[in-house]
Design a protein around this motif. Structure first.
Motif, mmCIF file in Angstrom:
data_model
loop_
_atom_site.group_PDB
_atom_site.id
_atom_site.type_symbol
_atom_site.label_atom_id
_atom_site.label_comp_id
_atom_site.label_asym_id
_atom_site.label_seq_id
_atom_site.Cartn_x
_atom_site.Cartn_y
_atom_site.Cartn_z
ATOM 1 N N VAL A 47 23.823 -11.881 19.996
ATOM 2 C CA VAL A 47 23.552 -10.552 20.110
ATOM 3 C C VAL A 47 24.632 -9.966 20.947
ATOM 4 C CG1 VAL A 47 20.758 -10.245 19.956
ATOM 5 C CG2 VAL A 47 21.845 -11.301 22.133
ATOM 6 N N GLY A 48 25.660 -11.115 20.874
ATOM 7 C CA GLY A 48 26.675 -10.430 21.376
ATOM 8 C C GLY A 48 27.068 -10.740 23.022
ATOM 9 N N LEU A 49 26.147 -11.612 23.405
ATOM 10 C CA LEU A 49 26.256 -11.969 24.735
ATOM 11 C C LEU A 49 26.752 -13.343 25.195
ATOM 12 C CD1 LEU A 49 22.846 -10.212 25.837
ATOM 13 C CD2 LEU A 49 24.709 -9.796 26.094
ATOM 14 N N ARG A 50 27.438 -13.734 24.489
ATOM 15 C CA ARG A 50 28.133 -15.745 24.463
ATOM 16 C C ARG A 50 29.091 -14.986 25.751
ATOM 17 N NH1 ARG A 50 30.189 -15.677 19.935
ATOM 18 N NH2 ARG A 50 28.462 -16.846 19.143
ATOM 19 N N GLY A 51 29.428 -16.177 26.509
ATOM 20 C CA GLY A 51 30.404 -16.428 27.342
ATOM 21 C C GLY A 51 30.033 -16.758 29.474
ATOM 22 N N ILE A 52 28.661 -16.344 28.880
ATOM 23 C CA ILE A 52 28.006 -16.002 30.513
ATOM 24 C C ILE A 52 26.838 -17.515 30.353
ATOM 25 C CG2 ILE A 52 29.188 -14.626 31.612
ATOM 26 C CD1 ILE A 52 26.509 -13.193 31.834
ATOM 27 N N PRO A 53 26.182 -18.405 31.088
ATOM 28 C CA PRO A 53 24.997 -19.058 30.776
ATOM 29 C C PRO A 53 24.110 -17.396 30.403
ATOM 30 C CG PRO A 53 26.165 -19.596 33.247
ATOM 31 C CD PRO A 53 26.800 -18.872 32.462
ATOM 32 N N SER A 54 23.163 -18.471 29.807
ATOM 33 C CA SER A 54 22.281 -17.837 29.522
ATOM 34 C C SER A 54 21.066 -17.217 30.654
ATOM 35 C CB SER A 54 21.186 -18.213 28.316
ATOM 36 O OG SER A 54 20.562 -20.104 29.115
ATOM 37 N N SER A 55 20.748 -18.344 32.107
ATOM 38 C CA SER A 55 20.291 -17.509 32.869
ATOM 39 C C SER A 55 20.641 -15.852 33.625
ATOM 40 C CB SER A 55 20.175 -18.671 34.136
ATOM 41 O OG SER A 55 21.285 -18.823 34.430
ATOM 42 N N ILE A 56 22.018 -16.379 34.167
ATOM 43 C CA ILE A 56 22.355 -15.236 34.303
ATOM 44 C C ILE A 56 22.193 -13.921 33.166
ATOM 45 C CG2 ILE A 56 24.723 -14.134 34.706
ATOM 46 C CD1 ILE A 56 25.553 -16.185 36.110
ATOM 47 N N ALA A 57 22.463 -14.221 32.272
ATOM 48 C CA ALA A 57 22.719 -12.943 30.810
ATOM 49 C C ALA A 57 21.539 -12.609 31.094
ATOM 50 C CB ALA A 57 23.543 -13.874 29.323
ATOM 51 N N ILE A 58 19.979 -13.222 30.657
ATOM 52 C CA ILE A 58 18.360 -12.747 30.332
ATOM 53 C C ILE A 58 18.493 -12.098 31.854
ATOM 54 C CG2 ILE A 58 16.749 -13.473 30.585
ATOM 55 C CD1 ILE A 58 17.761 -16.120 28.772
ATOM 56 N N SER A 59 18.684 -12.088 32.941
ATOM 57 C CA SER A 59 18.375 -11.581 34.229
ATOM 58 C C SER A 59 19.479 -10.324 34.577
ATOM 59 C CB SER A 59 19.473 -12.862 35.443
ATOM 60 O OG SER A 59 18.624 -13.930 35.170
ATOM 61 N N LEU A 60 20.553 -10.321 33.539
ATOM 62 C CA LEU A 60 20.901 -9.102 34.133
ATOM 63 C C LEU A 60 20.277 -8.290 33.204
ATOM 64 C CD1 LEU A 60 24.678 -9.809 34.173
ATOM 65 C CD2 LEU A 60 23.615 -9.345 36.103
ATOM 66 N N PHE A 61 20.450 -8.544 31.684
ATOM 67 C CA PHE A 61 19.790 -7.936 31.182
ATOM 68 C C PHE A 61 18.683 -6.983 31.540
ATOM 69 C CE2 PHE A 61 16.748 -7.339 27.331
ATOM 70 C CZ PHE A 61 16.993 -6.150 26.261
ATOM 71 N N THR A 62 17.746 -8.376 32.104
ATOM 72 C CA THR A 62 16.146 -7.346 32.453
ATOM 73 C C THR A 62 16.396 -6.538 33.180
ATOM 74 O OG1 THR A 62 15.054 -9.817 31.938
ATOM 75 C CG2 THR A 62 14.104 -8.819 33.492
ATOM 76 N N ALA A 63 17.450 -6.897 34.259
ATOM 77 C CA ALA A 63 17.535 -5.640 35.721
ATOM 78 C C ALA A 63 18.098 -4.553 34.951
ATOM 79 C CB ALA A 63 18.241 -6.920 36.765
ATOM 80 N N PHE A 64 18.552 -4.866 33.723
ATOM 81 C CA PHE A 64 19.625 -3.139 34.114
ATOM 82 C C PHE A 64 18.021 -2.146 32.604
ATOM 83 C CE2 PHE A 64 23.749 -5.509 34.031
ATOM 84 C CZ PHE A 64 23.932 -4.297 34.990
ATOM 85 N N THR A 65 17.754 -3.136 31.764
ATOM 86 C CA THR A 65 16.264 -2.769 30.981
ATOM 87 C C THR A 65 15.630 -2.183 31.812
ATOM 88 O OG1 THR A 65 17.113 -3.755 29.057
ATOM 89 C CG2 THR A 65 15.133 -2.914 29.092
#
Length: 199
Positions: A47-65
């Motif tokens: 889904v185009g979110l490669r490049g940072i640890p998955s825990s950080i990507a999921i956390s950011l996505f959850t917070a922004f959403t």
């Protein structure tokens, strides 16, 4: 405050509120040294979110959403008329906005959080190993090697030349044959091993 809680705990925003609480709980555990989630599955890359640890990507996505969903319904509540069909667009819009905001954060975060090193068989080159078969030849042999994290692995090894290697002997891994999927080893003095603590 009551209006904030009413929106945060009302469907469908409550789904993202619960997810945000779980994310916060995860980071509390991580701070305490109990890192429970990190996956190597390339799901985020799809889904185009490669490049940072998955825990950080999921956390950011959850917070922004969560924030966008909360803001969207708060905005509709302030309208002098009934939002009607606009309410159906809040969740898809929040998901799309959360994805976009997380994606925009990738580049600056890559400089702060370099992508984790992917383990490779070539990491064993230059390490000492212990022969576990009766002998090692150019066609047969196994050896045990310890990685940086202390875990051990049993490798297929081969030896050039005529110098003998028997069970319990120490050897140096000096090359990897990708086609044959084995490592080349040679006799070596364990006292000279720079990774001696890993044995």
């Amino acid at each position: 405050m009551k209006e904030f809680l009413d929106i945060a705990l009302a469907p469908p925003t409550v789904v993202f509120t619960v997810l945000l609480v779980l994310v916060a709980f995860y980071w509390v555990l991580a701070i305490l040294g109990l890192d429970l989630l990190e996956t190597d599955v390339d799901l985020l890359g799809a889904v185009g979110l490669r490049g940072i640890p998955s825990s950080i990507a999921i956390s950011l996505f959850t917070a922004f959403t969560w924030f966008l969903c909360l803001s969207g319904y708060a905005f509709l509540d302030e309208l002098p008329w009934d939002g009607g069909p606009l309410g159906l667009l809040v969740v898809p819009g929040a998901l799309a906005g959360g994805w976009l905001a997380t994606r925009l954060m990738l580049n600056p975060l890559r400089y702060v959080l370099p992508e984790p090193k992917v383990p490779s068989r070539h990491d064993f080159i230059g390490r000492m190993c212990v022969i576990r078969t009766g002998t090692v030849t150019a066609h047969f042999g196994q050896a045990e090697v310890h990685s940086e994290d202390g875990s051990s692995a049993l490798l297929q090894v081969r030896k050039p030349g005529d110098e003998a290697l028997a069970s319990g002997d120490s050897a140096l891994i000096f090359d990897y044959d990708a086609e044959g999927e084995f490592f080349w080893v040679m006799p070596y003095d364990v006292a000279l091993d720079p990774h001696k603590k890993g044995l």
